[in-house]
Enzyme design. Sequence first.
Site, PDB file in Angstrom:
ATOM      1  N   GLY A 198      -4.136  26.437  32.088  1.00 12.97           N
ATOM      2  CA  GLY A 198      -3.689  25.154  31.385  1.00 12.97           C
ATOM      3  C   GLY A 198      -2.432  24.618  31.850  1.00 12.97           C
ATOM      4  O   GLY A 198      -2.023  24.916  32.863  1.00 12.97           O
ATOM      5  N   ASP A 238       1.020  32.928  29.155  1.00 12.77           N
ATOM      6  CA  ASP A 238      -0.188  32.003  29.008  1.00 12.77           C
ATOM      7  C   ASP A 238       0.146  30.943  27.891  1.00 12.77           C
ATOM      8  O   ASP A 238       0.926  31.175  26.909  1.00 12.77           O
ATOM      9  CB  ASP A 238      -1.666  32.694  28.498  1.00 12.77           C
ATOM     10  CG  ASP A 238      -2.739  31.754  28.884  1.00 12.77           C
ATOM     11  OD1 ASP A 238      -2.556  30.669  28.973  1.00 12.77           O
ATOM     12  OD2 ASP A 238      -3.904  32.521  28.505  1.00 12.77           O
ATOM     13  N   GLY A 239      -0.393  29.846  27.882  1.00 10.89           N
ATOM     14  CA  GLY A 239      -0.184  28.721  26.744  1.00 10.89           C
ATOM     15  C   GLY A 239      -1.338  29.169  25.733  1.00 10.89           C
ATOM     16  O   GLY A 239      -1.938  30.173  25.549  1.00 10.89           O
ATOM     17  N   ASP A 261      -3.417  26.654  22.088  1.00 10.41           N
ATOM     18  CA  ASP A 261      -3.637  25.319  21.474  1.00 10.41           C
ATOM     19  C   ASP A 261      -3.001  25.326  20.082  1.00 10.41           C
ATOM     20  O   ASP A 261      -2.580  24.119  19.523  1.00 10.41           O
ATOM     21  CB  ASP A 261      -5.143  25.253  21.494  1.00 10.41           C
ATOM     22  CG  ASP A 261      -5.581  25.001  22.972  1.00 10.41           C
ATOM     23  OD1 ASP A 261      -5.032  24.078  23.835  1.00 10.41           O
ATOM     24  OD2 ASP A 261      -6.263  26.052  23.276  1.00 10.41           O
ATOM     25  N   GLY A 295      -8.690  24.485  27.647  1.00 13.30           N
ATOM     26  CA  GLY A 295      -8.935  24.330  28.881  1.00 13.30           C
ATOM     27  C   GLY A 295     -10.415  24.935  29.112  1.00 13.30           C
ATOM     28  O   GLY A 295     -10.767  24.868  30.446  1.00 13.30           O
ATOM     29  N   GLU A 339      -9.330  34.788  29.571  1.00 16.14           N
ATOM     30  CA  GLU A 339      -7.838  34.735  29.162  1.00 16.14           C
ATOM     31  C   GLU A 339      -7.863  35.986  28.122  1.00 16.14           C
ATOM     32  O   GLU A 339      -7.038  36.757  27.867  1.00 16.14           O
ATOM     33  CB  GLU A 339      -7.338  33.614  28.519  1.00 16.14           C
ATOM     34  CG  GLU A 339      -7.032  32.470  29.228  1.00 16.14           C
ATOM     35  CD  GLU A 339      -6.989  30.919  28.666  1.00 16.14           C
ATOM     36  OE1 GLU A 339      -6.363  30.178  29.180  1.00 16.14           O
ATOM     37  OE2 GLU A 339      -7.255  30.792  27.570  1.00 16.14           O
ATOM     38  N   LYS A 370       2.455  22.823  18.997  1.00 13.36           N
ATOM     39  CA  LYS A 370       1.343  23.683  18.910  1.00 13.36           C
ATOM     40  C   LYS A 370       1.402  24.713  17.664  1.00 13.36           C
ATOM     41  O   LYS A 370       0.685  25.354  17.316  1.00 13.36           O
ATOM     42  CB  LYS A 370       1.186  24.663  20.012  1.00 13.36           C
ATOM     43  CG  LYS A 370       1.210  23.899  21.413  1.00 13.36           C
ATOM     44  CD  LYS A 370      -0.232  23.235  21.342  1.00 13.36           C
ATOM     45  CE  LYS A 370      -0.451  22.472  22.789  1.00 13.36           C
ATOM     46  NZ  LYS A 370      -0.576  23.431  24.038  1.00 13.36           N
TER      47      LYS A 370
HETATM   48  C1  5RP Z   1      -6.931  27.164  28.244  1.00 10.37           C
HETATM   49  C2  5RP Z   1      -5.971  27.246  27.179  1.00 10.37           C
HETATM   50  C3  5RP Z   1      -4.774  26.983  27.547  1.00 10.37           C
HETATM   51  O1  5RP Z   1      -3.691  27.879  27.438  1.00 10.37           O
HETATM   52  C4  5RP Z   1      -4.500  25.999  26.199  1.00 10.37           C
HETATM   53  O2  5RP Z   1      -5.508  25.131  26.101  1.00 10.37           O
HETATM   54  C5  5RP Z   1      -3.204  25.436  26.088  1.00 10.37           C
HETATM   55  O3  5RP Z   1      -3.417  24.369  27.321  1.00 10.37           O
HETATM   56  P1  5RP Z   1      -2.289  23.415  27.739  1.00 10.37           P
HETATM   57  O4  5RP Z   1      -0.882  24.360  28.197  1.00 10.37           O
HETATM   58  O5  5RP Z   1      -2.650  22.459  28.724  1.00 10.37           O
HETATM   59  O6  5RP Z   1      -1.556  22.657  26.507  1.00 10.37           O
HETATM   60  O7  5RP Z   1      -6.207  28.369  26.488  1.00 10.37           O
HETATM   61  O8  5RP Z   1      -8.196  27.631  28.190  1.00 10.37           O
END
Ligand code: 5RP
Length: 226
Positions: free
Chosen positions: A26, A80-81, A83, A96, A102, A120
Amino acid sequence: MNLKKMVAESAVKYIQDGMVVGLGSGTTAHWFIKKLGQMVKDGLEIKAGATSVESEVLAKELEIPIVSFEEIDHIDVTVDGADEVDPGLNLIKGGGGALLREKIVATESRELIIIVDESKLVKQLGKFPLPVEVIPFALSITQQKVEELGCKAGIRVDQENGRFKTNNGNVILDCEFEKISNPEELTQKLNMIPGVVENGLFINLAKKVLVGYKNGNLEILGRSGE
Ligand code: 5RP
């Protein structure tokens, strides 16, 4: 101010020589990988495994040593990020489309560090449509079973290529629940449906959540009791 970049760059303080690092996916994870690339160039010695083809391509461009998950016996830390993040540090991920890889990597990591901007943070999960990865075979049957759990499950579309396809060749259902009052129960019910491969609820996995605020502040949320 680019909050995603700020929070992502702050996460590199958790990375030390000798670690095996899981790379998230992401736009926020992208900034983390870029910063890590700079540190590797400056002499940091790590090995990394990626949760998506996109993150792997970026890491290789930056000459971060990438290993396959077959070659390692542990993962020290994954960054990791997400949502959505609730007050108990439970997450919705998969915006993403990389949720399956993940979740495998997060579950195997000694520590999962989540990097997000303040948008978020939520009181209750579910406003963001929950991504559910399903196999393409008999899709409408699986879709119907998922909807019986109380949501509208839309098949994710990729603007350029039609139906979105995950790195595993599967389909994503974006499930509008609006409110998820019992994430533990929902995750079990979803994963019991034949055809569902995995869902984007990450329960009790994140150890720390780093949050970037518009005023430039950075907050570190930890799981209570740890
Ligand atoms: C991808 C994810 C991402 O970590 C999540 O969508 C957050 O994305 P971003 O950092 O672009 O806001 O789970 O599968």
